[in-house]
Design an enzyme around this catalytic site. Sequence first.
Site, PDB file in Angstrom:
ATOM      1  CG  ASN A  78       2.129  17.192  15.241  1.00 52.63           C
ATOM      2  OD1 ASN A  78       1.272  17.053  16.115  1.00 52.63           O
ATOM      3  ND2 ASN A  78       2.676  18.349  14.951  1.00 52.63           N
ATOM      4  CG  HIS A 101      -4.905  16.293  12.416  1.00 55.55           C
ATOM      5  ND1 HIS A 101      -3.761  17.041  12.525  1.00 55.55           N
ATOM      6  CD2 HIS A 101      -5.247  15.962  13.686  1.00 55.55           C
ATOM      7  CE1 HIS A 101      -3.425  17.150  13.804  1.00 55.55           C
ATOM      8  NE2 HIS A 101      -4.311  16.502  14.524  1.00 55.55           N
ATOM      9  CG  HIS A 114      -0.972  13.578  15.130  1.00 53.62           C
ATOM     10  ND1 HIS A 114      -0.292  12.523  15.692  1.00 53.62           N
ATOM     11  CD2 HIS A 114      -1.814  14.020  16.104  1.00 53.62           C
ATOM     12  CE1 HIS A 114      -0.691  12.346  16.945  1.00 53.62           C
ATOM     13  NE2 HIS A 114      -1.615  13.232  17.219  1.00 53.62           N
ATOM     14  NE  ARG A 127       4.726  21.251  22.410  1.00 53.29           N
ATOM     15  CZ  ARG A 127       4.357  21.843  23.532  1.00 53.29           C
ATOM     16  NH1 ARG A 127       5.074  22.810  24.045  1.00 53.29           N
ATOM     17  NH2 ARG A 127       3.273  21.484  24.166  1.00 53.29           N
ATOM     18  CG  HIS A 136      -6.821  12.421  18.396  1.00 54.61           C
ATOM     19  ND1 HIS A 136      -6.610  13.088  17.208  1.00 54.61           N
ATOM     20  CD2 HIS A 136      -5.653  12.457  19.074  1.00 54.61           C
ATOM     21  CE1 HIS A 136      -5.358  13.515  17.170  1.00 54.61           C
ATOM     22  NE2 HIS A 136      -4.747  13.149  18.293  1.00 54.61           N
ATOM     23  CD  GLU A 194       3.962  22.231  17.238  1.00 55.44           C
ATOM     24  OE1 GLU A 194       3.273  22.201  18.263  1.00 55.44           O
ATOM     25  OE2 GLU A 194       3.609  21.785  16.150  1.00 55.44           O
ATOM     26  NE  ARG A 238      -2.255  42.517  32.214  1.00 62.33           N
ATOM     27  CZ  ARG A 238      -2.812  43.519  32.873  1.00 62.33           C
ATOM     28  NH1 ARG A 238      -2.724  43.572  34.181  1.00 62.33           N
ATOM     29  NH2 ARG A 238      -3.441  44.463  32.224  1.00 62.33           N
ATOM     30  CE  LYS A 298       3.507  17.608  25.255  1.00 66.33           C
ATOM     31  NZ  LYS A 298       2.104  17.758  25.051  1.00 66.33           N
ATOM     32  CD  GLU A 318      -1.922  10.757  20.909  1.00 65.20           C
ATOM     33  OE1 GLU A 318      -0.729  11.046  20.667  1.00 65.20           O
ATOM     34  OE2 GLU A 318      -2.882  11.121  20.185  1.00 65.20           O
ATOM     35  CE  LYS A 334       1.575  23.069  21.125  1.00 68.50           C
ATOM     36  NZ  LYS A 334       1.301  22.200  19.964  1.00 68.50           N
TER      37      LYS A 334
END
Length: 378
Positions: A256, A263, A259, A252, A276, A248, A132, A238, A196, A154
């Site tokens: 993107n 994508h 993006h 947040r 990417h 998010e 946990r 960030k 990035e 994340k």
Amino acid sequence: MNAFQGKLQPAVVVHHVTISGGRDYPVVIDSLKTLPTWLGRLGLRQGRCLIVTDEHVARLHLAPLQTLLEATGWLPHVLVLPPGESTKALPYLERIYDEALRWGIDRRTPVLAFGGGVIGDLAGFAAATLLRGLPLVQLPTTLIAQVDSAIGGKTGINHALGKNLIGAFHQPALVLADPSLLQTLPEREWTSGLAEVVKHALIGDPALFELLETRWQDVLQRTPALLPELIARAAAVKIRVVAQDEREVGLRAILNFGHTFAHAIERVAGYGHFTHGEAVALGMLAALWLSHQRHPDLPFDRIRTLLQRLPVSASPAPLNFEALREAMQVDKKTLAGRLRFVLLRRLGEAYLTDKVTEAELQAAWRFACESRRTVVSF
Ligand code: NAD
């Protein structure tokens, strides 16, 4: 703004991430040699620790880390996994579970994620779920991981139906990014990460944008004296965003930028055709065009020039616009069938909108293709 920055010595930067609920952790840009000191400062007591890494990183950088930990009273157990995105999957998560539980861990055993975003996300998710929740130490070794994926909590794995579909938020106890590790990155990984960094400059740091503009050759060549500042500034963007919006629900999403197109480009071109970062570089050009339509005061030419400098290995022109448009529609970032775009209001300030017309989308794509007539061979 919750993040603050204090310079300890010229090459060392410590940011502090404060997430709501009082959780709080340092993001340190410094040599890996400082790791035992930081573990001690954070109250992690010497004993067992689990290092998860991949074969490339292990071959290049594992031995000194292991020696350092052993010399300072730690008992590291190492798990070396295959490199690449396909490792971010259930079978490798199970391997970490098996190895950790057989070896013997308790709730204080730290998991050290030593690698790029793949290892960070995978080992991070193992740390989130074993017993946990174990303390997680992110030791990022790629540019993307140092400025982005290791920060913000994340974690997760991919599923056959899509990327990052299984995961958890699990903030690390420490992020320690050693810029010298980036010297061994393959060229294409470096330039992919730079996309990035440029993104972070555009959405949150005009001074970083200027640094990139004026020192671009040094940036491309990874001049060691420049890296701590580059990484610290990009990471700070960030940090500011995740400190304000951990899960998010709003802000947040500005991470993107570029993006929505990116994508779709990756999907239509076939994963791996563009990295990417290359897809993001193309997507940012489209997003720049859309932004400029609404905000004519944007320093359009300066931004376009920097985006054109990002090396891209193939021309986007052969990609069919209709196929891209379709791919955008099924992206998980679509909300109630409407495409969402992150646009720039000004240099350093971004926002989310769903008010983009079909004609604009086509024109933005044409602009991106026209801007990228030159390709780079790696
Ligand atoms: P990666 O971890 O696959 O690393 C890229 C390649 O570089 C690999 O082959 C790796 O072995 C090699 N490598 C790593 N460090 C090296 C070094 N110092 N020297 C030489 N080679 C080295 O990929 P990445 O680009 O770091 O990360 C991409 C992943 O990150 C994706 O899975 C993406 O979904 C994830 N990501 C997560 C977040 C987040 O917030 N959690 C954010 C962005 C991206």
